[in-house]
Motif scaffolding. Structure first.
Motif, PDB file in Angstrom:
ATOM      1  N   ARG A   1      16.864 -53.215  20.394  1.00 56.48           N
ATOM      2  CA  ARG A   1      18.498 -52.889  20.087  1.00 56.48           C
ATOM      3  C   ARG A   1      19.089 -53.209  18.821  1.00 56.48           C
ATOM      4  NH1 ARG A   1      21.998 -55.698  24.647  1.00 56.48           N
ATOM      5  NH2 ARG A   1      23.876 -54.306  24.196  1.00 56.48           N
ATOM      6  N   ASP A   2      19.777 -52.379  18.182  1.00 57.48           N
ATOM      7  CA  ASP A   2      20.176 -52.514  16.939  1.00 57.48           C
ATOM      8  C   ASP A   2      19.169 -52.644  15.796  1.00 57.48           C
ATOM      9  OD1 ASP A   2      22.957 -52.405  18.026  1.00 57.48           O
ATOM     10  OD2 ASP A   2      22.771 -54.611  17.958  1.00 57.48           O
ATOM     11  N   GLN A   3      18.055 -52.010  16.114  1.00 57.90           N
ATOM     12  CA  GLN A   3      16.951 -51.990  15.013  1.00 57.90           C
ATOM     13  C   GLN A   3      16.401 -50.571  14.800  1.00 57.90           C
ATOM     14  OE1 GLN A   3      14.019 -55.093  15.275  1.00 57.90           O
ATOM     15  NE2 GLN A   3      15.680 -56.590  15.750  1.00 57.90           N
ATOM     16  N   PRO A   4      15.789 -50.194  13.850  1.00 58.08           N
ATOM     17  CA  PRO A   4      15.039 -48.843  13.851  1.00 58.08           C
ATOM     18  C   PRO A   4      13.808 -48.843  14.596  1.00 58.08           C
ATOM     19  CG  PRO A   4      14.701 -50.196  11.677  1.00 58.08           C
ATOM     20  CD  PRO A   4      15.311 -50.987  12.651  1.00 58.08           C
ATOM     21  N   ARG A   5      13.340 -47.581  15.099  1.00 55.41           N
ATOM     22  CA  ARG A   5      12.290 -47.399  15.757  1.00 55.41           C
ATOM     23  C   ARG A   5      10.909 -48.186  15.220  1.00 55.41           C
ATOM     24  NH1 ARG A   5      10.554 -44.691  19.791  1.00 55.41           N
ATOM     25  NH2 ARG A   5      12.614 -43.445  20.045  1.00 55.41           N
ATOM     26  N   GLN A   6      10.066 -48.856  16.113  1.00 55.50           N
ATOM     27  CA  GLN A   6       9.098 -49.520  15.835  1.00 55.50           C
ATOM     28  C   GLN A   6       7.764 -49.176  16.700  1.00 55.50           C
ATOM     29  OE1 GLN A   6       9.463 -53.800  16.289  1.00 55.50           O
ATOM     30  NE2 GLN A   6      11.537 -53.637  15.193  1.00 55.50           N
ATOM     31  N   TRP A   7       6.607 -49.266  16.221  1.00 52.67           N
ATOM     32  CA  TRP A   7       5.256 -49.128  16.993  1.00 52.67           C
ATOM     33  C   TRP A   7       4.291 -50.067  17.074  1.00 52.67           C
ATOM     34  CZ3 TRP A   7       8.265 -46.044  13.396  1.00 52.67           C
ATOM     35  CH2 TRP A   7       8.361 -44.556  14.166  1.00 52.67           C
ATOM     36  N   ASP A   8       3.619 -50.086  18.243  1.00 47.04           N
ATOM     37  CA  ASP A   8       2.694 -50.990  18.350  1.00 47.04           C
ATOM     38  C   ASP A   8       1.371 -50.403  18.776  1.00 47.04           C
ATOM     39  OD1 ASP A   8       4.613 -53.045  18.242  1.00 47.04           O
ATOM     40  OD2 ASP A   8       4.660 -53.163  20.499  1.00 47.04           O
ATOM     41  N   TRP A   9       0.227 -50.854  18.299  1.00 50.93           N
ATOM     42  CA  TRP A   9      -0.915 -50.145  18.376  1.00 50.93           C
ATOM     43  C   TRP A   9      -2.130 -51.115  18.620  1.00 50.93           C
ATOM     44  CZ3 TRP A   9       1.281 -48.916  13.902  1.00 50.93           C
ATOM     45  CH2 TRP A   9       0.915 -49.026  12.792  1.00 50.93           C
ATOM     46  N   THR A  10      -3.057 -50.925  19.242  1.00 54.39           N
ATOM     47  CA  THR A  10      -4.492 -51.681  19.249  1.00 54.39           C
ATOM     48  C   THR A  10      -5.462 -50.777  19.498  1.00 54.39           C
ATOM     49  OG1 THR A  10      -4.577 -52.199  21.823  1.00 54.39           O
ATOM     50  CG2 THR A  10      -3.251 -53.674  20.171  1.00 54.39           C
ATOM     51  N   ILE A  11      -6.547 -51.255  18.688  1.00 53.01           N
ATOM     52  CA  ILE A  11      -7.951 -50.451  19.008  1.00 53.01           C
ATOM     53  C   ILE A  11      -8.937 -51.611  19.329  1.00 53.01           C
ATOM     54  CG2 ILE A  11      -9.633 -49.197  17.780  1.00 53.01           C
ATOM     55  CD1 ILE A  11      -7.679 -47.258  18.016  1.00 53.01           C
ATOM     56  N   ARG A  12      -9.747 -51.653  20.214  1.00 48.65           N
ATOM     57  CA  ARG A  12     -10.562 -52.441  20.993  1.00 48.65           C
ATOM     58  C   ARG A  12     -11.782 -51.542  21.202  1.00 48.65           C
ATOM     59  NH1 ARG A  12      -8.343 -56.020  25.585  1.00 48.65           N
ATOM     60  NH2 ARG A  12      -9.538 -54.415  26.728  1.00 48.65           N
ATOM     61  N   SER A  13     -12.990 -52.485  20.585  1.00 49.11           N
ATOM     62  CA  SER A  13     -14.251 -51.747  20.715  1.00 49.11           C
ATOM     63  C   SER A  13     -15.290 -53.004  21.405  1.00 49.11           C
ATOM     64  CB  SER A  13     -14.799 -51.446  19.239  1.00 49.11           C
ATOM     65  OG  SER A  13     -16.266 -50.955  19.612  1.00 49.11           O
ATOM     66  N   CYS A  14     -15.809 -52.427  22.576  1.00 45.85           N
ATOM     67  CA  CYS A  14     -16.704 -53.223  23.453  1.00 45.85           C
ATOM     68  C   CYS A  14     -18.212 -52.778  23.348  1.00 45.85           C
ATOM     69  CB  CYS A  14     -16.296 -53.036  24.725  1.00 45.85           C
ATOM     70  SG  CYS A  14     -14.235 -53.911  25.084  1.00 45.85           S
ATOM     71  N   ASP A  15     -19.158 -53.583  23.562  1.00 43.88           N
ATOM     72  CA  ASP A  15     -20.417 -53.134  23.332  1.00 43.88           C
ATOM     73  C   ASP A  15     -20.666 -52.194  24.793  1.00 43.88           C
ATOM     74  OD1 ASP A  15     -20.778 -55.152  25.381  1.00 43.88           O
ATOM     75  OD2 ASP A  15     -22.506 -56.161  24.105  1.00 43.88           O
ATOM     76  N   ARG A  16     -21.952 -51.518  24.889  1.00 46.41           N
ATOM     77  CA  ARG A  16     -22.428 -50.683  26.097  1.00 46.41           C
ATOM     78  C   ARG A  16     -22.140 -51.640  27.504  1.00 46.41           C
ATOM     79  NH1 ARG A  16     -27.547 -50.727  27.802  1.00 46.41           N
ATOM     80  NH2 ARG A  16     -28.899 -52.044  26.635  1.00 46.41           N
ATOM     81  N   GLU A  17     -22.618 -52.841  27.255  1.00 48.25           N
ATOM     82  CA  GLU A  17     -22.575 -53.929  28.391  1.00 48.25           C
ATOM     83  C   GLU A  17     -21.426 -54.408  28.732  1.00 48.25           C
ATOM     84  OE1 GLU A  17     -25.154 -53.953  30.519  1.00 48.25           O
ATOM     85  OE2 GLU A  17     -26.518 -52.821  29.455  1.00 48.25           O
ATOM     86  N   ASN A  18     -20.351 -54.201  28.223  1.00 47.75           N
ATOM     87  CA  ASN A  18     -19.040 -54.896  28.159  1.00 47.75           C
ATOM     88  C   ASN A  18     -19.034 -56.268  28.227  1.00 47.75           C
ATOM     89  OD1 ASN A  18     -16.210 -54.038  28.259  1.00 47.75           O
ATOM     90  ND2 ASN A  18     -16.133 -54.958  30.274  1.00 47.75           N
ATOM     91  N   ARG A  19     -19.826 -56.616  27.313  1.00 48.56           N
ATOM     92  CA  ARG A  19     -19.980 -58.285  27.339  1.00 48.56           C
ATOM     93  C   ARG A  19     -19.151 -58.867  26.093  1.00 48.56           C
ATOM     94  NH1 ARG A  19     -26.395 -58.492  28.292  1.00 48.56           N
ATOM     95  NH2 ARG A  19     -26.506 -58.066  30.410  1.00 48.56           N
ATOM     96  N   THR A  20     -19.283 -57.946  25.174  1.00 48.63           N
ATOM     97  CA  THR A  20     -18.613 -58.441  23.830  1.00 48.63           C
ATOM     98  C   THR A  20     -17.598 -57.325  23.521  1.00 48.63           C
ATOM     99  OG1 THR A  20     -20.757 -59.359  22.980  1.00 48.63           O
ATOM    100  CG2 THR A  20     -18.966 -59.083  21.575  1.00 48.63           C
ATOM    101  N   CYS A  21     -16.388 -57.997  23.243  1.00 52.05           N
ATOM    102  CA  CYS A  21     -15.328 -56.869  22.930  1.00 52.05           C
ATOM    103  C   CYS A  21     -14.536 -57.725  21.519  1.00 52.05           C
ATOM    104  CB  CYS A  21     -14.299 -56.592  23.975  1.00 52.05           C
ATOM    105  SG  CYS A  21     -14.876 -55.762  25.313  1.00 52.05           S
ATOM    106  N   GLN A  22     -14.408 -56.559  20.722  1.00 54.09           N
ATOM    107  CA  GLN A  22     -13.512 -56.892  19.530  1.00 54.09           C
ATOM    108  C   GLN A  22     -12.450 -56.102  19.056  1.00 54.09           C
ATOM    109  OE1 GLN A  22     -16.022 -57.793  16.374  1.00 54.09           O
ATOM    110  NE2 GLN A  22     -16.078 -55.754  15.707  1.00 54.09           N
ATOM    111  N   TYR A  23     -11.199 -56.729  18.378  1.00 54.02           N
ATOM    112  CA  TYR A  23     -10.096 -55.776  18.007  1.00 54.02           C
ATOM    113  C   TYR A  23     -10.885 -55.222  16.749  1.00 54.02           C
ATOM    114  CZ  TYR A  23      -7.113 -57.072  21.949  1.00 54.02           C
ATOM    115  OH  TYR A  23      -6.497 -57.193  23.130  1.00 54.02           O
ATOM    116  N   ILE A  24     -10.386 -54.186  16.462  1.00 53.42           N
ATOM    117  CA  ILE A  24     -10.535 -53.321  15.260  1.00 53.42           C
ATOM    118  C   ILE A  24      -9.096 -53.495  14.549  1.00 53.42           C
ATOM    119  CG2 ILE A  24     -11.271 -51.394  13.915  1.00 53.42           C
ATOM    120  CD1 ILE A  24     -13.106 -50.640  16.366  1.00 53.42           C
ATOM    121  N   GLN A  25      -8.250 -53.213  15.378  1.00 52.25           N
ATOM    122  CA  GLN A  25      -6.746 -53.233  14.885  1.00 52.25           C
ATOM    123  C   GLN A  25      -5.935 -53.790  15.917  1.00 52.25           C
ATOM    124  OE1 GLN A  25      -5.562 -49.455  13.547  1.00 52.25           O
ATOM    125  NE2 GLN A  25      -6.461 -49.607  11.455  1.00 52.25           N
ATOM    126  N   ARG A  26      -5.039 -54.411  15.397  1.00 49.88           N
ATOM    127  CA  ARG A  26      -3.992 -54.900  16.157  1.00 49.88           C
ATOM    128  C   ARG A  26      -2.525 -55.069  15.366  1.00 49.88           C
ATOM    129  NH1 ARG A  26      -5.257 -60.117  19.875  1.00 49.88           N
ATOM    130  NH2 ARG A  26      -6.638 -60.584  18.114  1.00 49.88           N
TER     131      ARG A  26
END
Length: 192
Positions: free
Chosen positions: A112-137
């Motif tokens: 409201r009453d502000q210019p357009r904004q963007w949010d994005w995340t890139i998350r990478s998980c190992d093949r076993e889905n045991r370890t995930c980390q954010y590459i970008q947030r």
């Protein structure tokens, strides 16, 4: 005439038996072979594609594929005829350990009453889905997400969408993988 009829019957039974031999490998082998070829049109690759997407789209995701062991091939077709465990920590399976599932979530909005904004995340998980980390947030950016990002494996990968003014929300997933020679590649983005 009887010989021709017998030859025709044997030919029909031989042809009907061929698909069983063609499916003598497990689905992990099919996924890897079809993925390497870009999932060419065929019944086996269509099933492999559906299986891979079914594995990676729920949260938490399952590994997109495992090791092609031929473990499920029946003994009569030349396989071991059972379940097989494989030590993937050996150096010859390092390519499998470089497999990552990459998740993208992005949205565009106008507070409201502000210019357009963007949010994005890139998350990478190992093949076993045991370890995930954010590459970008990134939250509350006044510019759309950039054209590319750098993955954990050092690949420059294009974002799934441009993040333009008419694009309000996007969720996508891809698989990053390496071959046995150490070359890295990735699948296309799949929206879900």
């Amino acid at each position: 005439m009887k010989r021709q009829m017998m030859a025709a019957i044997i030919g029909v039974f031989g042809a009907l038996g061929a698909p069983e031999n063609a499916r003598a490998y497990d689905i992990d082998c099919a996924i890897m072979l079809c993925l390497a070829g870009g999932f060419p049109p065929s019944a086996v690759c269509a099933q492999a594609y559906r299986t891979m997407i079914r594995r990676i789209t729920p949260w938490p995701s399952l590994p997109p594929f495992g090791v092609c062991t031929f473990a499920h091939v029946p003994v009569e077709l030349g396989g071991p005829g059972g379940e097989g465990e494989l030590d993937t920590n050996l150096p010859e399976y390092e390519w499998l350990n470089r497999t990552h599932v990459i998740w993208f979530t992005g949205r565009s909005y106008e507070p409201r009453d502000q210019p357009r904004q963007w949010d994005w995340t890139i998350r990478s998980c190992d093949r076993e889905n045991r370890t995930c980390q954010y590459i970008q947030r990134v939250y509350g950016s006044h510019t759309p997400w950039p054209a590319t990002f750098v993955s954990e494996s050092g690949q420059e990968i294009a974002y799934p969408t441009s993040g333009g003014f008419l694009h309000f929300y996007s969720r996508s997933i891809m698989v990053e993988y390496g071959d046995f020679e150490g070359n890295m590649d990735h699948s296309e983005w799949f929206d879900y």
